[in-house]
Enzyme design. Structure first.
Site, short mmCIF file in Angstrom:
data_model
loop_
_atom_site.label_atom_id
_atom_site.label_comp_id
_atom_site.label_asym_id
_atom_site.label_seq_id
_atom_site.Cartn_x
_atom_site.Cartn_y
_atom_site.Cartn_z
N HIS A 154 -6.22 -7.28 -0.29
CA HIS A 154 -6.29 -5.88 -0.49
C HIS A 154 -5.76 -5.64 -1.70
O HIS A 154 -4.66 -6.08 -2.25
CB HIS A 154 -5.82 -4.90 0.45
CG HIS A 154 -6.36 -5.42 1.83
ND1 HIS A 154 -5.68 -6.09 2.95
CD2 HIS A 154 -7.42 -4.87 2.41
CE1 HIS A 154 -6.55 -6.23 3.91
NE2 HIS A 154 -7.65 -5.48 3.67
N ASP A 195 -4.09 -12.85 3.62
CA ASP A 195 -5.35 -12.29 4.31
C ASP A 195 -6.62 -12.63 3.50
O ASP A 195 -7.76 -12.17 4.09
CB ASP A 195 -5.34 -10.67 4.70
CG ASP A 195 -4.63 -9.96 3.67
OD1 ASP A 195 -4.38 -10.37 2.56
OD2 ASP A 195 -4.15 -8.79 3.87
N HIS A 246 0.93 -1.11 0.03
CA HIS A 246 -0.01 -0.09 0.01
C HIS A 246 0.79 1.08 -0.05
O HIS A 246 0.26 2.38 -0.18
CB HIS A 246 -0.91 0.14 1.29
CG HIS A 246 -1.93 -1.09 1.27
ND1 HIS A 246 -2.82 -1.15 0.24
CD2 HIS A 246 -2.19 -1.69 1.95
CE1 HIS A 246 -3.57 -2.39 0.49
NE2 HIS A 246 -3.36 -2.70 1.74
N ASP A 248 -2.76 -10.90 -2.28
CA ASP A 248 -3.12 -10.17 -0.98
C ASP A 248 -4.60 -9.76 -1.12
O ASP A 248 -4.97 -9.76 -2.26
CB ASP A 248 -2.36 -8.92 -0.59
CG ASP A 248 -2.77 -8.47 0.88
OD1 ASP A 248 -1.80 -8.59 1.78
OD2 ASP A 248 -3.65 -7.71 0.94
#
Ligand SMILES: [Zn+2]
Length: 309
Positions: A165, A244, A126, A163
């Site tokens: 996200h 995740d 991120h 991931d």
């Protein structure tokens, strides 16, 4: 050849508070499962060096790197953004995390090992060019990619991000970069709410709805990722390895299993073997359900190392 396992004890000292999900126990959970699974003995361990300003500045403006150095507290905690904080050990941990990615790239591209995994935190995907975000300070994977291109002269590097996200920071950094293809699968709509609308041409983004599991994941990899990667012919593959999306992970609502992480690693390894002499660098991103994180990382490492024990 065995798989390199790059980590550092400094990464355990970065602590954003007892209730923060991105916590030191994540790395110990991976270590625990290396022992429980018996694969720990097959890994070649390396201490992560500190990334240099030169290495970081290939990705982040040097002013940003200096601002992070200056923000580091002597005591207590400083928030960089609502989700990301620094304690007195965070700067070292962040430099080790990015440095691990650089060392892993050197080990792989100098033929010391074929594959390398960085068990590090803070994570990186991120982190944008000039902004920390979502537990991330420096974009570790991006630092590895630019190191491969600038230091080793590679022309084409693929980033593969599973991931839960979207890796918005990595996209921000490589959008329109002809040397890089990024393949990403993520829950959408969901934090950070990017990636689904109008991604750049060098991004292969597959948003999945909440509740999607193995079937949807494997279909996305087979139908979207693999053809794009085959066409790109990467000379190195770099994983943003976040775990995740696991069904046991409460951070999000995808339903991947331990076996999915082994499966996707096998699919991508086959691409790397066809085009990149098998060369893979992988760096830990998310993964907050400790047991699932450790088990999934083991599945990933087992395939990376060709360890079917
Ligand atoms: Zn994540």
């Amino acid at each position: 050849m065995s798989v390199a396992f790059v980590t550092h004890s400094d990464c355990l000292k970065h602590d954003m508070g007892t209730h923060h999900p991105e916590r030191p126990a994540r790395l110990t959970a991976i270590e625990d499962q290396l022992i429980a699974s018996g694969i720990g003995q097959y890994l070649t361990r390396f201490d992560a060096p500190l990334a240099t300003d030169e290495q970081l500045a290939r990705v982040h403006p040097i002013e940003y790197v200096r601002a992070i150095r200056e923000a580091a507290p002597k005591q207590g905690t400083v928030h960089l953004d609502p989700d990301t904080a620094m304690n007195p050990f965070t700067l070292q941990a962040a430099l080790r995390a990015a440095g691990a990615a650089v060392l892993a790239t050197d080990l792989v591209l100098k033929d010391k090992v074929t594959t390398a995994f960085c068990s590090v935190r803070p994570p990186g995907h991120h982190a944008c060019r000039a902004r920390s975000m979502g537990f991330c300070i420096f974009n570790n994977v991006a630092v590895a990619v630019r190191h491969a291109i600038h230091e080793h002269g590679l022309e084409r590097v693929a980033v593969v991000d599973f991931d839960v996200h979207h890796g918005n920071g990595t996209e921000d950094i490589f959008e329109g970069d002809e040397h890089v293809l990024m393949a990403s699968i993520f829950q959408h709509p969901f934090y950070p709410y990017s990636g689904a609308d109008d991604p750049a041409r060098n991004m292969v983004n597959v948003p999945l709805p909440a509740g999607a599991g193995s079937r949807e994941f494997r279909a996305a990899v087979t139908q979207a990722w693999i053809p794009a990667l085959e066409e790109f012919e990467p000379e190195l593959v770099v994983f943003s390895a976040g775990f995740d999306a696991h069904v046991e992970d409460d951070m999000a609502m995808l339903r991947f299993t331990d076996a999915d992480y082994g499966w996707v690693t096998e699919k991508i390894k086959a691409i790397a073997e066809r085009h990149a002499k098998g060369r893979i660098v992988s760096a830990l991103e998310g993964g907050y359900a400790l047991s699932a994180l450790g088990r999934s990382a083991v599945q990933h490492l087992r395939v990376l190392g060709g360890l079917n024990a």
